[in-house]
Design a protein around this motif. Structure first.
Motif, short mmCIF file in Angstrom:
data_model
loop_
_atom_site.label_atom_id
_atom_site.label_comp_id
_atom_site.label_asym_id
_atom_site.label_seq_id
_atom_site.Cartn_x
_atom_site.Cartn_y
_atom_site.Cartn_z
N GLU A 51 71.77 -41.77 18.99
CA GLU A 51 70.65 -41.13 19.66
C GLU A 51 70.15 -42.02 20.79
O GLU A 51 70.35 -43.24 20.75
N PRO A 52 69.51 -41.43 21.82
CA PRO A 52 68.98 -42.26 22.90
C PRO A 52 68.03 -43.32 22.36
O PRO A 52 67.16 -43.04 21.53
N ALA A 53 68.23 -44.55 22.82
CA ALA A 53 67.40 -45.67 22.37
C ALA A 53 67.25 -46.64 23.53
O ALA A 53 68.13 -47.49 23.74
N PRO A 54 66.19 -46.50 24.33
CA PRO A 54 66.00 -47.38 25.48
C PRO A 54 66.03 -48.86 25.06
O PRO A 54 65.41 -49.25 24.07
N LEU A 55 66.80 -49.63 25.81
CA LEU A 55 66.94 -51.04 25.49
C LEU A 55 65.80 -51.86 26.07
O LEU A 55 65.16 -51.45 27.06
N ALA A 56 65.59 -53.00 25.46
CA ALA A 56 64.59 -53.92 25.99
C ALA A 56 65.01 -54.39 27.37
O ALA A 56 66.20 -54.48 27.67
N PRO A 57 64.04 -54.68 28.26
CA PRO A 57 64.38 -55.13 29.62
C PRO A 57 65.31 -56.33 29.64
O PRO A 57 66.17 -56.46 30.50
N GLY A 58 65.16 -57.22 28.67
CA GLY A 58 66.02 -58.39 28.64
C GLY A 58 67.48 -58.05 28.45
O GLY A 58 68.37 -58.63 29.09
N LEU A 59 67.76 -57.07 27.57
CA LEU A 59 69.14 -56.66 27.35
C LEU A 59 69.70 -55.93 28.58
O LEU A 59 70.88 -56.06 28.92
N GLU A 60 68.87 -55.14 29.25
CA GLU A 60 69.33 -54.46 30.46
C GLU A 60 69.73 -55.46 31.53
O GLU A 60 70.75 -55.30 32.21
N ARG A 61 68.90 -56.50 31.70
CA ARG A 61 69.24 -57.52 32.69
C ARG A 61 70.51 -58.26 32.30
O ARG A 61 71.33 -58.62 33.15
N LEU A 62 70.69 -58.48 31.00
CA LEU A 62 71.88 -59.17 30.52
C LEU A 62 73.14 -58.34 30.78
O LEU A 62 74.18 -58.86 31.21
#
Length: 710
Positions: free
Chosen positions: A605-616
């Motif tokens: 299911e959709p689960a927005p990631l934390a900003p830190g993981l997106e940057r990683l």
């Protein structure tokens, strides 16, 4: 054996050598595809061999025509290789051999017609041998393709089995090679099933499901193997090996039995699959209970438990997809009803199976030019020197010379050693006072041994093919030391000239071809990670786009390692940067495996990631792109690469929010941290400025690392 027996009985008026060689060449071709495709290809090959025999005999009278005929047939061999990598090389070698045998005869139209008839009859007899075998050996093209894929899967599982006494580097090399073989086999099966069209659409759909089940199983087991690799450094891992080995053995045996059952359709084989799957499920259940104690890190233990659960969940699907493909399992007759694929008498699949592209590989063009010049030169030498068996000189060139120097060097040693031993053994048989029927059976035995050893040990196979040709072409005349020495000298000379041509005559060095191949593999991983990043956010899970990205990354990795293997056989002065390239290739493959492990944990299911993981994730994508640019050109923005990897390293430092992450996010962070470390090591593997993007200081930095890249 049949042409030899007819000749021995005096019932054959043709030259038995042309007939037997053509029959052997056609009978040994392993043609895949529909029965119409096989039949059409075999008839075409027979016509080519007959034409080559006649052309050589007609051109035998004059030096100029003989040289031109050999050059023309050699050039046609290059065309055959372009049209089909599967069948082109074999028909190219056989056609040149028959041309050379024709040139060694007395050139006149009557004899030429006899040679054409002999080669054509031999080819048709080879076709008959193939066709007679079809009803008794189930060879439905679609079933055979799926079976080959499952056999490749079994070989991969066998390579993954823990071996406490084995060398870890050697096992890693075996796993890497088997992974590439699985990728090739599965892709080939996809293409074969897709080319089947609407005919047998019901069966094709079922076989596609079975092939997909094998691919899914491989993905999970490779991911498990990757997760277990992370535990190798823990003190208790050695004690886990006896626990893990039965599971990998069970996976191997199950895959092999599935491959057998899908081809044979026998209920006994299906029952064996049932038993193996049940035992395998029990073994996995035991391992699931022990998974939490396999690692000191609870997250790693939970990850292994989840992968084992996914593997166990797939086993019933393997059984169900196999059962529906054996809807005629009660048939126990010798004749398979699948033979009625013959109702589609069309050569439409022939065009689909050939490479009709106008774009020709430049390396193949160079190879064809070399082989044409060499065979013409060898023919001129042996005709001018008036050597009765001098055709061994150009024929050895044809067998030894390969498109790249490394393959030529390996083939030269094997060919010359095998020919020397085969020549001595053949001369001993000819000198011995053996009756004709004994020589006939010896000839048949040698070609059987050649077929058996061809894909097992080429050097051994060469001994027997040399025995076969010598006994066939010289068995009617008196044996002499002069003929033996002439044959050996021609073979040595042909092998040496082929090696020199590969080294100095318009050579192709792998170091010039590797950088773009490696860059494509790095970019394929970049694209794979981009797809995974999108799926982490939108919750579409392990879908078709993810599978396609994974396949492309694995295919690109296989191409890199094939290039590395060829580069390792090049001359030492052309291996500059081998260690650096191997380090980059291995690091990239480890990242592909880590990404696959991540793919299997995609949220449903959709689960927005934390900003830190997106940057990683974004930083990893940018680092892969920068690394690919530097690896390909050597003049890329190295400052950008350094900055992106250093930024990535900063993003992987543990932070206060780590404890608040969900378990899936912890897995993602752990895998991306491992990837960032891998990228940092790969950047350090890049040398200073050299002509070759990956060459230079690697040899000095690690002079002992000149081994097979694992």
């Amino acid at each position: 054996m049949v042409p030899l027996g007819l000749a021995l009985a005096g019932w054959l008026r043709f030259d038995v050598a042309f007939m037997a060689i053509a029959a052997q060449s056609i009978a040994m071709v392993d043609v895949r595809g529909s029965y119409a495709l096989r039949f059409g290809l075999l008839l075409t090959m027979s016509a080519i061999l007959a034409g080559a025999a006649g052309l050589g005999t007609l051109a035998a009278g004059r030096l100029g025509t003989a040289v031109a005929a050999v050059g023309f047939v050699a050039a046609c061999g290059g065309v055959f290789r372009h049209l089909s990598q599967d069948y082109g090389p074999s028909i190219a070698v056989s056609s040149i051999l028959l041309t050379l045998l024709g040139i060694s005869a007395v050139g006149n139209p009557v004899i030429a017609v006899h040679h054409v008839e002999a080669a054509l009859l031999g080819g048709l007899w080879g076709v008959a041998i193939q066709v007679i075998n079809w009803p008794f050996r189930p060879q439905h093209p679609l079933r055979r393709a799926v079976s080959d894929g499952w056999l490749a899967v079994a070989d991969l599982f066998a390579a993954m089995s823990p071996d406490a006494a084995g060398d870890a580097n050697e096992q890693a090399a075996r796993v890497r090679a088997r992974e590439a073989a699985v990728r090739t086999a599965l892709d080939s099966t996809y293409a074969t099933l897709a080319a089947a069209g609407s005919h047998s659409s019901r069966l094709r759909t079922r076989l596609e499901e079975l092939n997909l089940a094998g691919a899914r199983l491989v993905t999970r087991v490779v991911a498990l193997h990757t997760a277990l690799d992370a535990l190798r450094q823990e003190p208790g891992f050695a004690g886990l090996q006896p626990t893990l080995q039965p599971m990998f053995t069970g996976l191997t045996n199950t895959a092999r039995t599935v491959a057998l059952a899908v081809v044979s359709r026998q209920p006994g084989h299906l029952a064996t699959v049932d038993v193996r799957l049940r035992r395998l499920s029990n073994l996995i259940a035991v391992l699931q209970q022990r998974a939490p104690t396999m690692s000191r890190d609870p997250a790693s233990g939970a990850q292994i438990h989840e992968l084992l659960r996914q593997i166990a969940h797939l086993l019933p699907a393997v059984h169900d997809t196999l059962v529906v493909t054996i809807d005629r399992a009660s048939e126990r007759g010798a004749f398979s009803l699948e033979l009625f694929d013959l109702e589609t008498w069309t050569l439409r699949p022939l065009a689909a199976s050939l490479n009709l592209s106008r774009r020709v590989d430049p390396a193949l063009v160079r190879f064809t030019v070399r082989i044409v010049v060499l065979t013409m030169l060898g023919t001129a030498i042996y005709k001018l020197a008036n050597l009765p068996h001098g055709y061994w000189l150009p024929f050895t060139m044809v067998v030894v010379l390969q498109p790249d120097y490394g393959s030529t060097r390996r083939r030269a040693g094997q060919r010359m050693l095998g020919t020397l031993l085969g020549s001595v053994a053949a001369s001993a048989l000819l000198w011995a006072p053996l009756p004709r029927f004994a020589l006939m059976f010896a000839t048949g035995a040698t070609i059987f041994a050649f077929g058996y050893w061809l894909k097992r040990n080429y050097a051994v196979a060469v001994i027997f093919i040399t025995l076969f040709v010598v006994l066939l072409t010289e068995g009617n005349g008196p044996a002499s030391l002069t003929f033996t020495l002439e044959r050996i000298g021609s073979t040595l000379g042909g092998g040496l000239l082929a090696l020199l041509a590969a080294l100095f005559f318009w050579p192709v060095w792998e170091r010039d071809r590797l950088p773009p191949v490696l860059a494509r593999a790095l970019l394929a991983n970049r694209d794979y990670l981009r797809v995974l990043a999108a799926r982490l956010g939108d919750g579409r899970g392990y879908d078709t786009a993810t599978i396609q990205a994974k396949r492309q990354a694995e295919t690109a990795n296989a191409a890199v390692f094939s290039s590395l293997e060829r580069m390792m056989s090049d001359p030492r002065n052309q291996q500059e940067g081998l260690e650096s390239a191997a380090a980059l290739a291995n690091g990239n493959q480890r990242m592909t495996r880590a990404f696959t492990l991540l793919a299997l944990h995609l949220p449903p299911e959709p689960a927005p990631l934390a900003p830190g993981l997106e940057r990683l994730l974004q930083g990893t994508v940018e680092s892969l792109e920068a690394l690919a640019q530097v690896a390909q050109s050597g003049g890329g923005d190295s400052l950008r690469l350094t900055a992106s990897i250093e930024t990535l390293a900063g993003l992987t430092h543990p932070s206060a929010e780590t404890a608040t992450r969900s378990q899936p996010e912890q897995w993602v962070f752990s895998l991306l941290t491992r990837t960032a470390t891998e990228l940092g090591a790969m950047r350090l593997a890049l040398p200073g400025q050299t002509r070759f993007a990956l060459g230079g200081t690697a040899t000095a930095a690690n002079p002992a690392a000149r081994s097979v890249p694992v």
